[in-house]
Design a protein around this motif. Structure first.
Motif, PDB file in Angstrom:
ATOM      1  N   VAL A  87       0.848  -1.205   0.000  1.00 11.75           N
ATOM      2  CA  VAL A  87       0.000   0.000   0.000  1.00 11.75           C
ATOM      3  C   VAL A  87       0.880   1.251   0.000  1.00 11.75           C
ATOM      4  CG1 VAL A  87      -1.743   1.282   1.318  1.00 11.75           C
ATOM      5  CG2 VAL A  87      -1.940  -1.196   1.071  1.00 11.75           C
ATOM      6  N   ASP A  88       1.986   1.170   0.714  1.00  7.76           N
ATOM      7  CA  ASP A  88       2.943   2.279   0.739  1.00  7.76           C
ATOM      8  C   ASP A  88       3.457   2.585  -0.673  1.00  7.76           C
ATOM      9  OD1 ASP A  88       3.759   4.001   2.670  1.00  7.76           O
ATOM     10  OD2 ASP A  88       5.749   3.092   2.874  1.00  7.76           O
ATOM     11  N   ASP A  89       3.750   1.524  -1.436  1.00  4.15           N
ATOM     12  CA  ASP A  89       4.218   1.704  -2.818  1.00  4.15           C
ATOM     13  C   ASP A  89       3.154   2.408  -3.664  1.00  4.15           C
ATOM     14  OD1 ASP A  89       6.531   0.447  -2.130  1.00  4.15           O
ATOM     15  OD2 ASP A  89       6.048  -1.482  -3.077  1.00  4.15           O
ATOM     16  N   ILE A  90       1.890   2.066  -3.418  1.00  4.58           N
ATOM     17  CA  ILE A  90       0.802   2.703  -4.163  1.00  4.58           C
ATOM     18  C   ILE A  90       0.769   4.202  -3.839  1.00  4.58           C
ATOM     19  CG2 ILE A  90      -1.737   2.842  -4.314  1.00  4.58           C
ATOM     20  CD1 ILE A  90      -1.762  -0.251  -4.055  1.00  4.58           C
ATOM     21  N   PHE A  91       0.892   4.535  -2.529  1.00  3.22           N
ATOM     22  CA  PHE A  91       0.876   5.944  -2.110  1.00  3.22           C
ATOM     23  C   PHE A  91       2.046   6.728  -2.711  1.00  3.22           C
ATOM     24  CE2 PHE A  91      -1.520   4.941   2.111  1.00  3.22           C
ATOM     25  CZ  PHE A  91      -2.709   4.852   1.404  1.00  3.22           C
ATOM     26  N   ASN A  92       3.175   6.031  -2.897  1.00  8.52           N
ATOM     27  CA  ASN A  92       4.369   6.733  -3.390  1.00  8.52           C
ATOM     28  C   ASN A  92       4.485   6.751  -4.905  1.00  8.52           C
ATOM     29  OD1 ASN A  92       5.345   7.428  -0.841  1.00  8.52           O
ATOM     30  ND2 ASN A  92       6.183   5.376  -0.543  1.00  8.52           N
ATOM     31  N   SER A  93       3.524   6.115  -5.601  1.00  8.48           N
ATOM     32  CA  SER A  93       3.698   6.047  -7.052  1.00  8.48           C
ATOM     33  C   SER A  93       3.277   7.354  -7.712  1.00  8.48           C
ATOM     34  CB  SER A  93       2.952   4.852  -7.643  1.00  8.48           C
ATOM     35  OG  SER A  93       1.620   4.922  -7.285  1.00  8.48           O
ATOM     36  N   GLU A  94       3.766   7.509  -8.917  1.00  4.36           N
ATOM     37  CA  GLU A  94       3.595   8.773  -9.649  1.00  4.36           C
ATOM     38  C   GLU A  94       2.119   9.107  -9.864  1.00  4.36           C
ATOM     39  OE1 GLU A  94       4.372  10.504 -14.049  1.00  4.36           O
ATOM     40  OE2 GLU A  94       5.440   8.653 -13.525  1.00  4.36           O
ATOM     41  N   GLN A  95       1.301   8.062 -10.160  1.00  5.10           N
ATOM     42  CA  GLN A  95      -0.128   8.311 -10.418  1.00  5.10           C
ATOM     43  C   GLN A  95      -0.822   8.905  -9.203  1.00  5.10           C
ATOM     44  OE1 GLN A  95       1.532   5.544 -11.154  1.00  5.10           O
ATOM     45  NE2 GLN A  95       0.516   4.320 -12.705  1.00  5.10           N
ATOM     46  N   CYS A  96      -0.334   8.534  -8.007  1.00  2.00           N
ATOM     47  CA  CYS A  96      -0.949   9.024  -6.776  1.00  2.00           C
ATOM     48  C   CYS A  96      -0.487  10.460  -6.517  1.00  2.00           C
ATOM     49  CB  CYS A  96      -0.525   8.108  -5.629  1.00  2.00           C
ATOM     50  SG  CYS A  96      -1.705   8.042  -4.303  1.00  2.00           S
ATOM     51  N   GLU A  97       0.712  10.744  -6.951  1.00  2.00           N
ATOM     52  CA  GLU A  97       1.334  12.054  -6.699  1.00  2.00           C
ATOM     53  C   GLU A  97       0.733  13.137  -7.590  1.00  2.00           C
ATOM     54  OE1 GLU A  97       3.287  14.585  -4.723  1.00  2.00           O
ATOM     55  OE2 GLU A  97       3.795  12.507  -4.249  1.00  2.00           O
ATOM     56  N   ASN A  98       0.694  12.830  -8.913  1.00  2.00           N
ATOM     57  CA  ASN A  98       0.282  13.864  -9.874  1.00  2.00           C
ATOM     58  C   ASN A  98      -1.147  13.645 -10.349  1.00  2.00           C
ATOM     59  OD1 ASN A  98       2.957  14.841  -9.758  1.00  2.00           O
ATOM     60  ND2 ASN A  98       3.584  13.257 -11.224  1.00  2.00           N
ATOM     61  N   ILE A  99      -2.078  14.303  -9.695  1.00  2.31           N
ATOM     62  CA  ILE A  99      -3.486  14.166 -10.081  1.00  2.31           C
ATOM     63  C   ILE A  99      -3.785  15.141 -11.229  1.00  2.31           C
ATOM     64  CG2 ILE A  99      -5.883  14.388  -9.272  1.00  2.31           C
ATOM     65  CD1 ILE A  99      -4.408  12.076  -7.918  1.00  2.31           C
ATOM     66  N   THR A 100      -4.334  14.599 -12.329  1.00  4.23           N
ATOM     67  CA  THR A 100      -4.730  15.450 -13.452  1.00  4.23           C
ATOM     68  C   THR A 100      -6.207  15.179 -13.758  1.00  4.23           C
ATOM     69  OG1 THR A 100      -4.344  13.817 -15.178  1.00  4.23           O
ATOM     70  CG2 THR A 100      -2.419  15.090 -14.461  1.00  4.23           C
ATOM     71  N   SER A 101      -6.734  15.858 -14.771  1.00  6.29           N
ATOM     72  CA  SER A 101      -8.144  15.626 -15.111  1.00  6.29           C
ATOM     73  C   SER A 101      -8.333  14.237 -15.729  1.00  6.29           C
ATOM     74  CB  SER A 101      -8.632  16.698 -16.072  1.00  6.29           C
ATOM     75  OG  SER A 101      -7.802  16.688 -17.205  1.00  6.29           O
ATOM     76  N   GLN A 102      -7.209  13.586 -16.110  1.00  7.24           N
ATOM     77  CA  GLN A 102      -7.292  12.247 -16.722  1.00  7.24           C
ATOM     78  C   GLN A 102      -7.114  11.118 -15.703  1.00  7.24           C
ATOM     79  OE1 GLN A 102      -8.072  12.100 -20.070  1.00  7.24           O
ATOM     80  NE2 GLN A 102      -8.244  14.292 -19.626  1.00  7.24           N
ATOM     81  N   THR A 103      -6.804  11.462 -14.454  1.00  2.81           N
ATOM     82  CA  THR A 103      -6.508  10.427 -13.450  1.00  2.81           C
ATOM     83  C   THR A 103      -7.696   9.480 -13.243  1.00  2.81           C
ATOM     84  OG1 THR A 103      -4.926  11.825 -12.304  1.00  2.81           O
ATOM     85  CG2 THR A 103      -5.875  10.060 -11.016  1.00  2.81           C
ATOM     86  N   ALA A 104      -7.410   8.180 -13.223  1.00  2.09           N
ATOM     87  CA  ALA A 104      -8.465   7.173 -13.036  1.00  2.09           C
ATOM     88  C   ALA A 104      -8.995   7.213 -11.605  1.00  2.09           C
ATOM     89  CB  ALA A 104      -7.900   5.792 -13.346  1.00  2.09           C
ATOM     90  N   ALA A 105     -10.231   6.738 -11.439  1.00  4.56           N
ATOM     91  CA  ALA A 105     -10.905   6.778 -10.132  1.00  4.56           C
ATOM     92  C   ALA A 105     -10.075   6.122  -9.031  1.00  4.56           C
ATOM     93  CB  ALA A 105     -12.262   6.101 -10.237  1.00  4.56           C
ATOM     94  N   PHE A 106      -9.452   4.984  -9.345  1.00  5.80           N
ATOM     95  CA  PHE A 106      -8.684   4.258  -8.331  1.00  5.80           C
ATOM     96  C   PHE A 106      -7.593   5.154  -7.736  1.00  5.80           C
ATOM     97  CE2 PHE A 106      -4.885   1.907  -7.086  1.00  5.80           C
ATOM     98  CZ  PHE A 106      -5.387   0.907  -6.267  1.00  5.80           C
ATOM     99  N   TRP A 107      -6.869   5.857  -8.618  1.00  2.00           N
ATOM    100  CA  TRP A 107      -5.738   6.675  -8.158  1.00  2.00           C
ATOM    101  C   TRP A 107      -6.207   7.922  -7.424  1.00  2.00           C
ATOM    102  CZ3 TRP A 107      -1.411   4.391  -7.571  1.00  2.00           C
ATOM    103  CH2 TRP A 107      -1.090   3.299  -8.388  1.00  2.00           C
TER     104      TRP A 107
END
Length: 536
Positions: A285-305
């Motif tokens: 779960v820590d890896d998920i929190f530290n991944s780029e998708q979690c860091e950079n939220i854009t208008s294209q970000t998927a619901a999961f992230w």
């Protein structure tokens, strides 16, 4: 009528609804799967998707049915000989479940790739069966860039092979086998502390004393322990034993000084390990929190992230380093009122935490100019995501291009597995070698009985050239070369049906976003009845 249909469906799909719930079933019913090649393996996979009620399937197959097909495929009959294989199989498979929509395309996958590669973009999942290596690589690259999951399956003699190719697959409900409870007794939240302080074990009537939930019993004794041990909970075996003894001494005694039967205290003693589970975040779960998708939220970000980011914000702010409270407690001996009021403390805290997570998500949405978002990852609102926050998983497979390229080939994995010469890895190398044989001769080794001897030496050259090309210093026993020539690329029904069950299970995981799919290569050895997964 609608109610009747619903109960009919509930009865019909009762067992699977218990596994993946209504939202999982809905995802399955909205999915459209494409199967390339209606061979025995292909129809076995589809059978196991049609019975549980997948929405639609499309078979792509340019072959005409032969007597050999009828001999090993339950979904073809002698009347099918000469007909297109996609059409004949679709007609038989369609009979299994009238809720499912069956379609077919009378064309080879290669032709479709030449004329209309976008055809494949529309599917939830593409399953390729018994495909030549060149087709696999071409299709793999089309699906990779379109973000469509690709499951490659193959039955070759007594060997079954599966390869999952998916850039990123997110799982909210991973259903771990032995999930630890989330009780927070090592760091109780305010509402739990307040609830526990309403109990006074010493001044209770006997009936209440023996019907106090074990969580409360442990929490009470833990408070006493921490006060005497510099606010530290019992950590090692010795301390936990001493702590159990402390609880044991709290059991009421009768007039003659013998301990009474108090099952709730027995439960408390038995559950000390569960209760003292440290509240921490797993590395996955820590890896998920530290991944780029979690860091950079854009208008294209998927619901999961987006949701994962909301949970991460909660952890870093309100949660003081902890995930949202899960909100469930195990069943235990207690009277109903005491149990329900304890359960409500956890449940209400979980709802509060989920509301905070939702606020964080909302602020990210506003920041990227979106006002609302359909809050679901595979049909899941925020609350279940918080409940499953400890078990979030992301599977990232390598592409086929990476696996096959000399520069990014996983040489060390293969070499270390081949230390034992009968590792399933040798079957992988042999499958790669028969593909090489096919590229040179447009047929597989041993297909014509009278050429088996000749083919053995040719296949041996293919094995050696494969090892040389990838600089693999390993030894492939001659026995395997002989065995693979003996197979004559046959597709025995027993191996096909085993693979059909395994592949359908993985397909359902991908479609429902529940349970964790394998990453990335699965090999079944029907000679030894063993199977292994490799990351290649």
């Amino acid at each position: 009528i609608m109610a009747d249909q619903k109960t009919n469906k509930e009865q019909r799909y009762d067992r699977q609804l218990r596994l993946w719930g209504d939202h999982g079933q809905e995802a399955l019913e909205n999915a459209h799967t494409c199967l390339l090649n209606a061979t025995a393996t292909g129809t076995e996979i589809l059978k196991n998707l049609i019975l549980p009620g997948i929405g639609a399937f499309t078979i792509v197959d340019g072959h005409r049915v032969t007597g050999e097909d009828v001999g090993n495929n339950f979904f073809l009959s002698s009347d099918s000989i000469g007909k297109n294989r996609a059409q004949a199989a679709t007609e038989f498979l369609q009979e299994l479940n009238s809720d499912v929509s069956g379609n077919f395309v009378e064309e080879s996958p290669d032709k479709l790739l030449d004329n209309d590669p976008e055809f494949f973009h529309r599917f939830s999942l593409v399953i390729g069966v018994q495909l030549p290596e060149s087709t696999c690589l071409r299709l793999g690259s089309v699906l990779w860039s379109a973000g469509v999951p690709f499951l490659v399956c193959r039955t070759y003699g007594l060997v079954g092979y599966m390869r999952l190719v998916v850039k990123e697959h997110t799982v909210v409900e991973s259903h771990p086998d032995n999930a630890l409870e989330d009780l927070r007794l090592d760091q109780p939240f305010t509402e739990l502390k307040n609830h526990i302080s309403t109990y006074d074990l010493d001044s209770m009537e006997k009936k209440d004393h023996s019907h106090t939930p074990w969580i409360v019993v442990v929490a009470k004794y833990l408070e006493n322990w921490c006060n005497e041990h510099d606010l530290q909970v019992p950590k090692n075996y010795k301390e936990k034993e001493a702590f159990r003894q402390l609880i044991r001494e709290g059991i009421r005694k009768n007039e003659s000084g013998a301990p009474e039967e108090e099952e709730n205290f027995d439960e408390a003693i038995k559950n000390v390990n569960t209760a003292l589970n440290p509240t921490k975040i797993s590395s996955a779960v820590d890896d998920i929190f530290n991944s780029e998708q979690c860091e950079n939220i854009t208008s294209q970000t998927a619901a999961f992230w987006l949701m994962a980011r909301g949970v991460r914000d909660f952890v870093q702010n309100e949660g003081n380093g902890s995930l949202p409270v899960r909100g469930t407690i195990p069943d235990m001996i207690a009277d109903s009122d005491k149990f329900i009021s304890l359960q409500n403390v956890y449940r209400e805290k979980a709802l509060q935490d989920a509301a905070v997570v939702a606020k964080h998500i909302q602020s990210h949405l506003q920041a990227v100019g979106k006002v609302t978002y359909p809050f679901n990852a595979g049909g899941l609102p925020v609350s279940p995501l918080c409940k499953n926050a400890a078990f979030l998983r992301v599977v990232r497979c390598r592409s086929l291009a990476e696996e096959y390229s000399v520069d990014s080939f996983h040489k060390d994995t293969i070499t270390s597995c081949m230390d034992s010469p009968d590792s399933e890895m040798v079957l992988y190398l042999m499958l790669r070698a028969v593909d090489r044989f096919y590229q040179q001769h447009s047929r597989y080794p041993g297909v014509y009985n009278y050429q088996v001897e000749e083919d053995i030496s040719t296949l041996k050259l293919c094995v050696n050239s494969l090892l040389q090309e990838y600089s693999l210093n390993v030894n492939v026993k001659d026995d395997y070369v002989h065995e693979f020539c003996r197979y004559g690329a046959a597709e025995p029904h027993t191996v096909a049906s085993f693979l059909g069950g395994a592949a359908a299970q993985e397909a359902i995981k991908l479609i429902t976003h529940q349970f964790v799919p394998f990453n990335n290569t699965f090999i079944y050895n029907a000679m030894a009845q063993t199977s292994t997964t490799f990351q290649l």
